[in-house]
Design an enzyme around this catalytic site. Sequence first.
Site, PDB file in Angstrom:
ATOM      1  N   LYS A 184      14.364  -3.159  -0.664  1.00  9.46           N
ATOM      2  CA  LYS A 184      14.297  -3.987   0.547  1.00  9.46           C
ATOM      3  C   LYS A 184      13.945  -5.442   0.196  1.00  9.46           C
ATOM      4  CE  LYS A 184      11.237  -2.739   3.844  1.00  9.46           C
ATOM      5  NZ  LYS A 184      10.272  -3.805   4.199  1.00  9.46           N
ATOM      6  N   SER A 185      12.957  -5.620  -0.656  1.00 11.31           N
ATOM      7  CA  SER A 185      12.526  -6.989  -1.003  1.00 11.31           C
ATOM      8  C   SER A 185      13.666  -7.755  -1.669  1.00 11.31           C
ATOM      9  CB  SER A 185      11.344  -6.936  -1.970  1.00 11.31           C
ATOM     10  OG  SER A 185      10.240  -6.352  -1.347  1.00 11.31           O
ATOM     11  N   GLN A 210       4.945 -12.287   0.300  1.00 11.30           N
ATOM     12  CA  GLN A 210       5.618 -12.927   1.425  1.00 11.30           C
ATOM     13  C   GLN A 210       5.164 -14.374   1.579  1.00 11.30           C
ATOM     14  OE1 GLN A 210       5.087 -10.412   4.845  1.00 11.30           O
ATOM     15  NE2 GLN A 210       6.365  -8.792   3.997  1.00 11.30           N
ATOM     16  N   ASP A 248       2.663  -0.781  -0.450  1.00  4.86           N
ATOM     17  CA  ASP A 248       3.374  -0.038   0.598  1.00  4.86           C
ATOM     18  C   ASP A 248       3.317   1.473   0.380  1.00  4.86           C
ATOM     19  OD1 ASP A 248       4.063  -2.365   1.911  1.00  4.86           O
ATOM     20  OD2 ASP A 248       5.961  -2.581   0.842  1.00  4.86           O
ATOM     21  N   LYS A 303      -0.062  -4.414   8.391  1.00  2.17           N
ATOM     22  CA  LYS A 303       1.339  -4.087   8.090  1.00  2.17           C
ATOM     23  C   LYS A 303       2.037  -3.715   9.406  1.00  2.17           C
ATOM     24  CE  LYS A 303       1.088  -4.798   3.683  1.00  2.17           C
ATOM     25  NZ  LYS A 303       1.776  -5.954   3.113  1.00  2.17           N
ATOM     26  N   ARG A 306      -2.215   0.679   8.913  1.00  2.00           N
ATOM     27  CA  ARG A 306      -1.876   1.901   8.162  1.00  2.00           C
ATOM     28  C   ARG A 306      -3.104   2.684   7.727  1.00  2.00           C
ATOM     29  NH1 ARG A 306       3.463  -0.459   4.914  1.00  2.00           N
ATOM     30  NH2 ARG A 306       4.887   0.027   6.637  1.00  2.00           N
ATOM     31  N   ARG A 316       6.937   3.905   7.433  1.00  2.00           N
ATOM     32  CA  ARG A 316       6.318   4.578   6.279  1.00  2.00           C
ATOM     33  C   ARG A 316       5.318   5.659   6.709  1.00  2.00           C
ATOM     34  NH1 ARG A 316       8.762   1.748   2.309  1.00  2.00           N
ATOM     35  NH2 ARG A 316       8.836  -0.505   2.568  1.00  2.00           N
TER      36      ARG A 316
HETATM   37  C1  S3P Z   1       7.003  -7.682   0.672  1.00  6.21           C
HETATM   38  C2  S3P Z   1       5.692  -7.941   0.374  1.00  6.21           C
HETATM   39  C3  S3P Z   1       4.586  -7.086   0.818  1.00  6.21           C
HETATM   40  C4  S3P Z   1       5.075  -5.726   1.297  1.00  6.21           C
HETATM   41  C5  S3P Z   1       6.295  -5.817   2.157  1.00  6.21           C
HETATM   42  C6  S3P Z   1       7.430  -6.490   1.410  1.00  6.21           C
HETATM   43  C7  S3P Z   1       8.021  -8.633   0.200  1.00  6.21           C
HETATM   44  O1  S3P Z   1       3.920  -7.736   1.869  1.00  6.21           O
HETATM   45  O2  S3P Z   1       4.054  -5.056   1.996  1.00  6.21           O
HETATM   46  O3  S3P Z   1       6.729  -4.538   2.565  1.00  6.21           O
HETATM   47  O4  S3P Z   1       9.229  -8.296   0.185  1.00  6.21           O
HETATM   48  O5  S3P Z   1       7.656  -9.757  -0.169  1.00  6.21           O
HETATM   49  P1  S3P Z   1       2.802  -8.863   1.616  1.00  6.21           P
HETATM   50  O6  S3P Z   1       3.438  -9.980   0.899  1.00  6.21           O
HETATM   51  O7  S3P Z   1       2.351  -9.298   2.985  1.00  6.21           O
HETATM   52  O8  S3P Z   1       1.727  -8.183   0.837  1.00  6.21           O
END
Ligand code: S3P
Length: 448
Positions: free
Chosen positions: A26-27, A174, A325, A352, A356, A402
């Site tokens: 996904k990222s 993020q 996650d 989140k 969670r 999740r």
């Molecule tokens: C992600 C970063 C994580 C993660 C999210 C995806 C990303 O969040 O929990 O599902 O793709 O950069 P945080 O950056 O808020 O920790």
Amino acid sequence: MSVKIAHPAASHGISLQGRITVPGDKSISHRSLILGALSVGESTIHGLLEGADVLATARALRAFGAEISRGINGVWHINGVGVGGLMAPSDILDLGNSGTGARLLLGLAATHGITSVFTGDASLRQRPMERVITPLQQMGARFEASGGGRLPITVIGTNRALPIEYRLPVASAQIKSAVLLAGLNAPGCTAVIEPRPSRDHTEHLLRHFGAEVTIGNDGDGARRITLTGRPELQPQTVRVPGDPSSAAFPIAAALLVPGSEVAVTGVGLNPLRAALLDTLRDMGAQITEHNRRQDQGEPIADLIVRAGPLRGIEVPSERAPAMIDEYPILAAVAAFASGRTVMRGISELRVKESDRISAMANGLGALGVQVEELADGLIVHGHDGAAPIRNCVSINTEMDHRIAMSFLVYGLAAQGPVRVTGCEMIDTSFPGFVELMTGLGARIEDAP
Ligand code: S3P
């Protein structure tokens, strides 16, 4: 609302068997679309995750002027507008459930001289956005946010962005990515200092698309990431590996259902993502890696998972960013281990898609598992293979994908069926989850 029931495999004399590939990361999928949209010319993405979150990012990027289409062979094509070339969207951008999409695109919009309005679903509208607004304001953008720095948010971007040096208050990929993406359209160097390393897909992909990124130490384990602004990004081909955060669910199911043996092929094993595997191995899990390879800077391997007894452990809190996650599924697994599993240093889990920590504590508690909810963690007392259920309990997943998958996996290995609400949210990150698990022998059905 979609409600499903997961039936215990053992009571039907079934174990999970087979070879699967999970959907794309996904990222990496979000970031590939974004960087494709900022390159001039056509980029192609193989293995893009076609989940609701990523599709929302694709829609938003189209509204910013990029051309994005899916070929009949499942390969995605993006014709980008170039750094600095985003157009003002004519409508509100709805990022659905996606915190990553919202935060990364806020970064992008902040340093283009356009005004855009972002919103999302009920869960996303509750999530903190101040964490990206603060650095982006320092770069010169203006924001009109709803109470407490929440969506809907209007971004009045700037064409005259200031490069900044920003120290992250929490380990968050993020926030890091929002600042770096904003820095793409700022002159000079934008630097982010992260006290603890978070997933580095943005850095990898920025380099892949031709940006200059340097990574150095900043003392005490901190990392400094420096981006040279205003690059001319070149269109690229991206191959997206299988998402380790999605692989976690079939892996957990294979560990818990007696007699199972499952191969999960092509899983991304970036060290800043793969700490769940270390944790499961510390608990006694039999997970072997095969055919380890490197593709476009990301390590990938095939995993073979065999069921077996697990013991509770204290999870080192410094692992948290690299398995953030995966705590919900770990909490479900811990209910089947012998002894206590202690998870601390995970207060980020409270902001989140749902809180969670509470969602897992409440769900496991409702099933009869002894759990202790801490301000920044969770302690699960394991039942040594025989995790309980209470009949007629319906798990409230707080509309969190999740949490839903974690309790479906729990049900596959528990003493009786488990009923789980809000299963439509699984599509945000893992379309085809139920079909894939069914293909391994699992019984997950729509509830009447
Ligand atoms: C992600 C970063 C994580 C993660 C999210 C995806 C990303 O969040 O929990 O599902 O793709 O950069 P945080 O950056 O808020 O920790």
